[in-house]
Design an enzyme around this catalytic site. Structure first.
Site, short mmCIF file in Angstrom:
data_model
loop_
_atom_site.label_atom_id
_atom_site.label_comp_id
_atom_site.label_asym_id
_atom_site.label_seq_id
_atom_site.Cartn_x
_atom_site.Cartn_y
_atom_site.Cartn_z
N ASP A 181 0.85 -1.20 0.00
CA ASP A 181 0.00 0.00 0.00
C ASP A 181 0.89 1.25 0.00
OD1 ASP A 181 -1.93 2.10 1.57
OD2 ASP A 181 -3.10 0.64 0.42
N TYR A 316 -3.85 13.29 -0.35
CA TYR A 316 -3.83 14.64 -0.93
C TYR A 316 -2.42 15.03 -1.30
CZ TYR A 316 -4.86 19.63 -1.47
OH TYR A 316 -5.00 20.90 -1.96
N HIS A 371 -4.62 -7.88 0.34
CA HIS A 371 -3.91 -6.60 0.49
C HIS A 371 -3.13 -6.54 1.80
CE1 HIS A 371 -3.38 -2.33 -0.37
NE2 HIS A 371 -3.75 -2.06 0.87
#
Lengths: 407, 406
Positions: A181, A316, A371
C-alpha cells in the site's frame, strides 16, 4: 533542535477519551438500508450494528492496550527539512542474532504499525535454516501514535527522510525495506533518495506503478497491444478495474477533500468504523475477521495521536490534491527488489510490469492472501523475505556485515 | 391499492430528535487542520466550528419549521411500477391567474424542495406584463420529507414516473419542467418518457451532457477537434476540468458506496454539515450565506424523513453503481428546451453542446450566479422563465389552454 533521544513508549488512552467514545456509541443514529443490498452499496447494516454493539458493550480496549504495550515501542523526534521535528512512534525489535538484517517495515492506509505484529517473531527468530532480521516498524506521520505534519506539502521526499533518519538514528546505516500500500509507494521514493547508499534492497507485496507507455517501455507497451493477456492476468486486471470503477471513492475524496471527510471520521465512531471496515473486508482474501480484531484495528485510528482525519491527508499530498499522481516523483532504480504476488490484492497488474518498478531479483506468487498480506498470511510473507535474503537468495548479504546469520 | 388522497403536510420534528441532535453536538470531536489550508483540503475548521456552535446555541429550528409550514405543503402516495407506493412530499402553490402554466420544479443534491422558496412568489404573481405559473416542487424520493425507495434499481424511469404521476394527480395533464443538478438530469429522463404528451417544454440551469462522440454527434465532435475554443469556452472547460479533478470525490463515493458514507452522515451532524457546506460555498457565486441559512439547509437533511444516508443513493442508482453515466437510457427529444447559463455553475460546457440536450429554443446568459441559481439569483431565473414562456417567447402557449395569462 530535535532531541534524538529515544523514549520508551506505552499507549495509555485517557479514561475521558474512552468515556467519550462510549457516550458517542450510545447516541449512535443508524441509517436504513436498501433491501437485499448485500455489500453492493457499501458495508451492510447488520455488520455495522453488530460491531457497534460489540464496541460499546463487549470490546475491552484496556486489554488490547496492555497486549500492544508488550511490544517494544519507542518514540523519538525526527527532524525533517522544512518541517521541523516530528515525534515518531515505532516498534523496534532486535533479533538474538547479532548479524540480523535491519529491516524497515512500512504500513499503508487503512493499515497501521501493528500489521507487523504476526511476522515479528518469525522475522526475528534465530535459525541456521533461514536469515534473521532486526525489525523496525513505524507509525507513519499522521497515523497511529506518530505526530502529523502541521504544514502542507509533506510528501514523498519527506516520508523518505523520516524513514532514513529513523534507521540511521537506530544505528542502521544500511538496511532493507518492506512495504505494501503506501508502504510500497513510499518505498519507491525511499529507494530513489536513499537506495544503494542506505537501502540495499527492498520488497513489496503491492507492485504497482504507472502503466507502460510507448515512450517509457516500448516493448512492453507493444506486447500489451499485440499479445493476449493470460487468463490469470485477465482476472488480475479485472480486479484492478473493479477497484478503479467501484472501489475508489475513498481515494478520490481523500486525495481532494480530506478535511471535509475528516469531520465525519473524527466525530463519528460508526462513520470511521464503516469507512475502514469496508476495506478490511473488501481488500482481504476471505480473512475471518473477528469482531475484536476489527474493533482493535478501528480503535487505533479512533485513538490515534493526530486523530483519524490526519491519516487521509497522505492521499492529498502524494497526489497533489488530485491533480497529479503519486508515481510522478518516483523513478526506476537498480536497487534489488523483491515482489510477492497475492491473489486478493486489490491493485493487480501483469507480472511483466513489475520490471518497470525496479530491479526485480525475486518474485513469489501465492494462491491465498490479499492486500493485508502481513496480517493475513504472515508465514508466506516472512517466508518470501527469508528466501530473498537468505543464503543462496538473490539479496543475500546486501547489507554489509549483516548477513542475517551469526557465524 | 393506494389512497391517492392529498394530505396537507405540517413539518413537525419530534422533541426527541432535536434533543438527540443537541446531545450529539455537545459531544462533537473536531479534527485538527493544516496551517494555511484555506479551502484546499475541504471545509475550513473555523467555519465548521463556528457553524456547530451556532447550530447548538443560536439556531432556532422551531422558528424555521414554523416559517416552512407557511408554505402550502402536502403528501400523497404515488405508485411506481415495480416499487409499490412511495409517499411523496411536495409544495403546491397555485397562481391567482387561472390559466397559469403548471410548472414542476425539481431540485438536486445537496439541494431540496426549499430551493423553490424565493422564486415561488415571483412565479405565481399575476401581471399583464409577464406569464404566471402554478408551481409544484417536490422532495425527490429519499430527500426532504418524501419516502425513499426500499429496493434497488430506482433510477431514471422511476423518477420520471413519480414526477409525471404527481402532476397528473394534481390535474395537470400537460405541464412544463424546470430543474438543475439532478433536476436537470431527471429532466432528460422525464422528457424522454413523457415529453410531448405531458411535458410540453422544459428548462435547465445546468446544461450538462455527455461529450460529443464521433458516432453520436459527428459535426460537434469534428468541431471540437478542428476549431479553437473561444476564450470563455476555454474558461468554462477549465472550471469543469477543475471540478472533475478536485471536486468529485463526493460523486464517486456516492455513486459506488453510498451506504458506507451514509453511516457518517446519519450519525454525525458535523460530518453532514461539512459534507454539504463544502458544496454550498464552492458551488455558489460568492453567495453571502448566513449561518442560519446554512444550518436550516443542513437541518432539512439531518431531520429528513428517510435520513441523510438515503439521498446519496440517487448517484448509485443513476450510474449503475458507478458503471455508466447518468443519461443511460435516454435519447434526444424534440421537446422545446430552454437553458440558462450562470457563470459559477460547476459544470460548464461549450454552449454549442446544449443542442445535444434537446431542441434548444431559448438561451440566456448571466454574469452572476452559480449552481443554486433559484436560491442565489431568483429574479434572473424567473426572468428567464418569463421570457421563454411569455407572450412573444419561444415557448408561449405550449400548454393547451394555459397561456400564463388570464
Amino acid at each position: 533542535m530535535a532531541t534524538n533521544a529515544e523514549q520508551p513508549f506505552k499507549i495509555s488512552v485517557p479514561d475521558a477519551d474512552i468515556e467519550l467514545l462510549r457516550k458517542k456509541l450510545e447516541l449512535v443514529r443508524f441509517p436504513d438500508e436498501v433491501e437485499n443490498a448485500g455489500w453492493d452499496y457499501g458495508v451492510p447494516l447488520a455488520d455495522i450494528k453488530r460491531l457497534v454493539a460489540h464496541w460499546k458493550d463487549t470490546f475491552d480496549w484496556r486489554k488490547s492496550e496492555a497486549e500492544i504495550n508488550q511490544l517494544p515501542m519507542f518514540t523519538r523526534d525526527i527532524d525533517i527539512d522544512g518541517f521541523g521535528p516530528l515525534n515518531i512512534h515505532y516498534i523496534h525489535q532486535k533479533s538474538e542474532v547479532e548479524n540480523a538484517i535491519p529491516l524497515l517495515f512500512v504500513h499503508g492506509w487503512p493499515g497501521d504499525f501493528l500489521e507487523v505484529r504476526k511476522m515479528l517473531p518469525m522475522l526475528t527468530a534465530k535459525s541456521v535454516d533461514h536469515p534473521s532480521f532486526h525489525v523496525v516498524a513505524l507509525s507513519l506521520p499522521g497515523f497511529g501514535f506518530s505526530e502529523a505534519p502541521k504544514k502542507r506539502g509533506f510528501s514523498g521526499r519527506q516520508y523518505a527522510e523520516v524513514f532514513n533518519k529513523l534507521m540511521l538514528s537506530l544505528g542502521y546505516n544500511e538496511y532493507a525495506y518492506q512495504g505494501g500500500d503506501w508502504g510500497h509507494v513510499l518505498g519507491l521514493y525511499a529507494v530513489d533518495y536513499y537506495g544503494k547508499k542506505h537501502i540495499k534492497a527492498w520488497h513489496t507485496n503491492m507492485p504497482a506503478f504507472r502503466r507502460p507507455t510507448l515512450f517509457t517501455h516500448p516493448l512492453l507497451f507493444l506486447s500489451m497491444l499485440t499479445l493476449p493477456f493470460r487468463p490469470s492476468e485477465k482476472a488480475a486486471l479485472q480486479r484492478t478495474m473493479n477497484w478503479r470503477q467501484t472501489g475508489s471513492g475513498y481515494f478520490h475524496e481523500q486525495a481532494t477533500k480530506p478535511q471535509t471527510l475528516g469531520y465525519s471520521l473524527a466525530d463519528s465512531p460508526v462513520g470511521l468504523l464503516a469507512w475502514i471496515y469496508e476495506k478490511l473486508v473488501g481488500w482481504s482474501d476471505d480473512y475471518p475477521w473477528t469482531d475484536d480484531e476489527v474493533l482493535e484495528w478501528i480503535s487505533i485510528y479512533w485513538f490515534s495521536r493526530a486523530g483519524p482525519a490526519a491519516a487521509g491527508r497522505i492521499y492529498y499530498e502524494m497526489n497533489n490534491g488530485g491533480t497529479g499522481n503519486a508515481f510522478e516523483g518516483a523513478k526506476w532504480t537498480s536497487v534489488p527488489m523483491g515482489v510477492s504476488y497475492f491473489p486478493g490484492e486489490v491493485v493487480r497488474l501483469p507480472r511483466s510490469w513489475s520490471y518497470t518498478i525496479g530491479n526485480v531479483v525475486f518474485e513469489s506468487e501465492h494462491d491465498k492472501g490479499g492486500h493485508f498480506a502481513a496480517f493475513e498470511q504472515p508465514e508466506k510473507l516472512a517466508g518470501d523475505l527469508r528466501k530473498m535474503f537468505g543464503k543462496g537468495g538473490p539479496a543475500y548479504g546486501v547489507v554489509t556485515g549483516k548477513s542475517g546469520y551469526d557465524a | 391499492m393506494t389512497a391517492n388522497a392529498e394530505v396537507p403536510f405540517t413539518l413537525s420534528v419530534s422533541d426527541a430528535a432535536i434533543e438527540l441532535l443537541q446531545k450529539k453536538l455537545d459531544l462533537v470531536r473536531f479534527p485538527d487542520e493544516l496551517e494555511n489550508a484555506g479551502w484546499d483540503y475541504g471545509s475550513p475548521l473555523t467555519d465548521i466550528k463556528r457553524l456547530v456552535d451556532h447550530w447548538r446555541h443560536n439556531f432556532d429550528w422551531r422558528k424555521s419549521e414554523a416559517e416552512i409550514n407557511k408554505l402550502p405543503m402536502f403528501t400523497r402516495d404515488i405508485e411506481i411500477e415495480g416499487f409499490g407506493t412511495l409517499n411523496i412530499h411536495y409544495l403546491h402553490q397555485r397562481s391567482e391567474a387561472e390559466n397559469a402554466i403548471p410548472l414542476l420544479f425539481v431540485h438536486g443534491w445537496p439541494g431540496h424542495f426549499l430551493e423553490v422558496r424565493k422564486v415561488l412568489p415571483l412565479l405565481t404573481a399575476k401581471s399583464g406584463d409577464h406569464p404566471s405559473f402554478h408551481v409544484v416542487a417536490l422532495s425527490l424520493p429519499g430527500f426532504g420529507f418524501s419516502e425513499a425507495p426500499k429496493t434497488p434499481g430506482f433510477a431514471g424511469r422511476q423518477y420520471a414516473e413519480v414526477l409525471n404521476r404527481l402532476m397528473l394527480s394534481l390535474g395537470y395533464e400537460e405541464y412544463i419542467y424546470q430543474g438543475g443538478d439532478w433536476g436537470h438530469i431527471l429532466g432528460v429522463h422525464a422528457v424522454h418518457h413523457y415529453g410531448h404528451k405531458h411535458i410540453k417544454a422544459w428548462h435547465t440551469n445546468m446544461a450538462f451532457f455527455r461529450r460529443p462522440t464521433f458516432f453520436r454527434h459527428p459535426l460537434l465532435f469534428l468541431g471540437l477537434l478542428a476549431l479553437p475554443f473561444s476564450r470563455t469556452a476555454k474558461a468554462d472547460l477549465q472550471r469543469t476540468m477543475k471540478w472533475s479533478k478536485s471536486g468529485i470525490g463526493y460523486f464517486i463515493e456516492q455513486s459506488t458506496k453510498p451506504q458506507t458514507l451514509g453511516y457518517s452522515l446519519a450519525d454525525s451532524p458535523v460530518g453532514l454539515l461539512a459534507w454539504i457546506y463544502e458544496k454550498l460555498v464552492s458551488w455558489s457565486d460568492n453567495y453571502p450565506w448566513t449561518d442560519d441559512e446554512v444550518i436550516e439547509w443542513i437541518s432539512v437533511y439531518w431531520f429528513s424523513r428517510a435520513g441523510p444516508a438515503a439521498a446519496g443513493r440517487i448517484y448509485y442508482e443513476m450510474t449503475g453503481g458507478g458503471t455508466h453515466d447518468t443519461f443511460e437510457g435516454t435519447k434526444w427529444s424534440s421537446v422545446p428546451l430552454g437553458v440558462s447559463y450562470f457563470p459559477a455553475e460547476i459544470v460548464h460546457l461549450p454552449r454549442s453542446w446544449s443542442h445535444m440536450l434537446g431542441k434548444l429554443v431559448f438561451e440566456s446568459e448571466h454574469d452572476k450566479g452559480g449552481h443554486f441559481a433559484s436560491f442565489e439569483q431568483p429574479e434572473s431565473l424567473v426572468g428567464d422563465l418569463r421570457k421563454m414562456f411569455g407572450k412573444g417567447g419561444p415557448a408561449y402557449g405550449v400548454v393547451s389552454g394555459k397561456s400564463g395569462y388570464d
